[in-house]
Design a protein around this motif. Structure first.
Motif, PDB file in Angstrom:
ATOM      1  N   THR A  44      60.611  16.185  37.314  1.00  0.00           N
ATOM      2  CA  THR A  44      61.014  14.779  37.305  1.00  0.00           C
ATOM      3  C   THR A  44      61.908  14.452  38.495  1.00  0.00           C
ATOM      4  O   THR A  44      61.769  13.396  39.134  1.00  0.00           O
ATOM      5  CB  THR A  44      61.756  14.451  35.996  1.00  0.00           C
ATOM      6  N   MET A  45      62.848  15.338  38.813  1.00  0.00           N
ATOM      7  CA  MET A  45      63.720  15.107  39.969  1.00  0.00           C
ATOM      8  C   MET A  45      62.917  15.092  41.265  1.00  0.00           C
ATOM      9  O   MET A  45      63.177  14.276  42.160  1.00  0.00           O
ATOM     10  CB  MET A  45      64.802  16.185  40.026  1.00  0.00           C
ATOM     11  N   SER A  46      61.947  15.971  41.377  1.00  0.00           N
ATOM     12  CA  SER A  46      61.118  16.026  42.577  1.00  0.00           C
ATOM     13  C   SER A  46      60.341  14.732  42.763  1.00  0.00           C
ATOM     14  O   SER A  46      60.273  14.188  43.875  1.00  0.00           O
ATOM     15  CB  SER A  46      60.158  17.219  42.493  1.00  0.00           C
ATOM     16  N   ALA A  47      59.771  14.225  41.665  1.00  0.00           N
ATOM     17  CA  ALA A  47      58.995  12.985  41.756  1.00  0.00           C
ATOM     18  C   ALA A  47      59.889  11.780  42.041  1.00  0.00           C
ATOM     19  O   ALA A  47      59.505  10.879  42.813  1.00  0.00           O
ATOM     20  CB  ALA A  47      58.222  12.772  40.449  1.00  0.00           C
ATOM     21  N   ASP A  48      61.068  11.737  41.448  1.00  0.00           N
ATOM     22  CA  ASP A  48      61.944  10.578  41.598  1.00  0.00           C
ATOM     23  C   ASP A  48      62.650  10.554  42.950  1.00  0.00           C
ATOM     24  O   ASP A  48      62.783   9.501  43.578  1.00  0.00           O
ATOM     25  CB  ASP A  48      62.968  10.558  40.470  1.00  0.00           C
ATOM     26  N   LEU A  49      63.118  11.718  43.405  1.00  0.00           N
ATOM     27  CA  LEU A  49      63.868  11.781  44.649  1.00  0.00           C
ATOM     28  C   LEU A  49      62.983  11.999  45.869  1.00  0.00           C
ATOM     29  O   LEU A  49      63.444  11.818  47.005  1.00  0.00           O
ATOM     30  CB  LEU A  49      64.908  12.908  44.571  1.00  0.00           C
ATOM     31  N   GLY A  50      61.741  12.412  45.644  1.00  0.00           N
ATOM     32  CA  GLY A  50      60.855  12.698  46.762  1.00  0.00           C
ATOM     33  C   GLY A  50      61.159  13.997  47.452  1.00  0.00           C
ATOM     34  O   GLY A  50      60.797  14.188  48.623  1.00  0.00           O
ATOM     35  N   LEU A  56      64.804  21.789  45.668  1.00  0.00           N
ATOM     36  CA  LEU A  56      65.592  21.838  44.444  1.00  0.00           C
ATOM     37  C   LEU A  56      65.936  23.270  44.051  1.00  0.00           C
ATOM     38  O   LEU A  56      67.071  23.564  43.663  1.00  0.00           O
ATOM     39  CB  LEU A  56      64.824  21.143  43.312  1.00  0.00           C
ATOM     40  N   VAL A  57      64.968  24.160  44.158  1.00  0.00           N
ATOM     41  CA  VAL A  57      65.216  25.559  43.805  1.00  0.00           C
ATOM     42  C   VAL A  57      66.216  26.187  44.772  1.00  0.00           C
ATOM     43  O   VAL A  57      66.953  27.108  44.408  1.00  0.00           O
ATOM     44  CB  VAL A  57      63.888  26.341  43.793  1.00  0.00           C
ATOM     45  N   GLY A  58      66.271  25.659  45.998  1.00  0.00           N
ATOM     46  CA  GLY A  58      67.218  26.184  46.975  1.00  0.00           C
ATOM     47  C   GLY A  58      68.659  26.122  46.504  1.00  0.00           C
ATOM     48  O   GLY A  58      69.475  26.984  46.854  1.00  0.00           O
ATOM     49  N   ALA A  59      68.991  25.109  45.681  1.00  0.00           N
ATOM     50  CA  ALA A  59      70.355  25.020  45.154  1.00  0.00           C
ATOM     51  C   ALA A  59      70.673  26.203  44.262  1.00  0.00           C
ATOM     52  O   ALA A  59      71.786  26.744  44.300  1.00  0.00           O
ATOM     53  CB  ALA A  59      70.520  23.710  44.376  1.00  0.00           C
ATOM     54  N   THR A 105      72.015  11.939  45.608  1.00  0.00           N
ATOM     55  CA  THR A 105      71.014  11.151  46.330  1.00  0.00           C
ATOM     56  C   THR A 105      70.538  11.857  47.601  1.00  0.00           C
ATOM     57  O   THR A 105      69.555  11.448  48.200  1.00  0.00           O
ATOM     58  CB  THR A 105      71.577   9.769  46.714  1.00  0.00           C
ATOM     59  N   GLU A 106      71.275  12.917  48.002  1.00  0.00           N
ATOM     60  CA  GLU A 106      70.935  13.678  49.194  1.00  0.00           C
ATOM     61  C   GLU A 106      70.952  15.171  48.861  1.00  0.00           C
ATOM     62  O   GLU A 106      71.748  15.613  48.016  1.00  0.00           O
ATOM     63  CB  GLU A 106      71.927  13.407  50.324  1.00  0.00           C
TER      64      GLU A 106
END
Length: 325
Positions: A44-50, A56-59, A105-106
């Motif tokens: 969901t985060m990938s789709a919403d934030l692009g 995301l997994v990098g975090a 947001t970033e």
């Protein structure tokens, strides 16, 4: 007639150390839940934030790397001050970090919060604090105590996916992070701050809840009934081949499961499964972990020792990784 300065205190029927096991379990459950929450929210985060999944997994990867670097300093802090303050502050700060993750947001905000600060917090509340706590409270029963506390991470695999999908349906993915952060700060940090005690001697007890009379400080004698342990200096430890073999083994053992679990939910979702069904699949995969830790690994390590237990564990993880591939 002179009186003996030693005071004998009766052992309570229920050993306070088992409360420490419960707190260690909650700390492990909570800390592992942060990664599980991220795993569920990645699509969901990938789709919403692009953002890509790798972004995301990098975090999570940054958090693991930060933990490896900062671990020795956190361990020294626990030796000096005890795990109580460290665990409470780590859990509370982890809650703040997760709430902040709901406002990103970033990518740099995610990396700084969940990656760097969250990695430091997770190191204190999952890897070092609970381990030091149980090592101080248990000697002969340490494997049993650690085994029950280690049920925390697989338990979160059963509970958190469904919880996260429900909060996401009600409040969105940002709201899910806020809810998780509030739970950390309001429900988990206070019990740690209130009930954790560094050592059993602080309550006039002995490790394992030994039934022998306790000689309190002031008699000039050490507490009776405690089993002696080897006490190595840092330099002796770093020169030990066994230490480095253990460190490398634990790193390799943790590498494969962490890589798989953070993508677990996304893998099921990519197969076209609804979110509720994907969450159920993750939960089902956690059940064998809970059962095996209670009925297999805890008694096995207690009987065979840590070295042979790690060998068997790493072998099964290798087989599982090959099957996954």
């Amino acid at each position: 007639m002179p009186q003996d300065s030693a005071k004998v205190i009766l052992i309570p029927r229920f050993f306070y150390g088992w409360y420490m096991v419960a707190i260690a379990y909650l700390s492990l459950f909570l800390t592992a839940s942060a990664s599980t929450t991220l795993s569920v929210l990645i699509p969901t985060m990938s789709a919403d934030l692009g953002w890509s999944v790798s972004t995301l997994v990098g975090a999570s990867s940054i958090g693991v790397a930060i933990g490896a670097v900062i671990g020795p300093w956190i361990g020294r802090l626990v030796d000096q001050r005890g795990p109580r303050l460290l665990m409470a502050v780590s859990i509370f700060t982890l809650g703040l970090v997760c709430a902040q993750t709901g406002a990103v947001t970033e990518p740099w905000q995610l990396y700084l919060g969940f990656g760097v600060i969250g990695g430091i917090c997770r190191t204190g509340s999952m890897y070092i604090g609970p381990g030091a706590l149980l090592a101080n409270w248990f000697l002969r029963k340490r494997a049993t105590a650690s085994g029950f506390a280690a049920l925390g991470p697989p338990s979160c695999s059963i509970v958190i996916p469904a919880f996260t999908t429900m909060t996401m349906a009600a409040f969105g993915w940002r709201g899910s992070w806020f809810v998780y952060g509030a739970v950390c700060m309001l429900l988990f940090a206070p019990p740690v701050a209130l009930f954790v005690r560094h050592r059993p001697e602080a309550l006039g007890l002995l490790p394992d809840g030994a039934a022998a009379p306790i000689t309190m400080p002031g008699s000039g004698q050490p507490p009776s009934g405690a089993a002696p342990e080897d006490d190595w200096t840092l330099r002796e430890t770093l020169r030990s081949r066994g230490f480095w073999l253990l460190a490398v083994s634990m790193a390799l053992i943790g590498l494969l499961p962490n890589t798989i679990f953070v993508l677990h939910f996304s893998t099921f979702k990519a197969q076209g499964l609804p979110e509720s069904v994907a969450a159920g699949c993750v939960a089902v995969s956690g059940l064998p972990q809970v059962v095996s830790r209670i009925f297999v690994w805890t008694p096995l390590v207690g009987r065979l020792g840590v070295r042979r237990g790690l060998f068997a564990w790493s072998g099964l993880i290798l087989v599982g990784g090959l099957l996954w591939a």
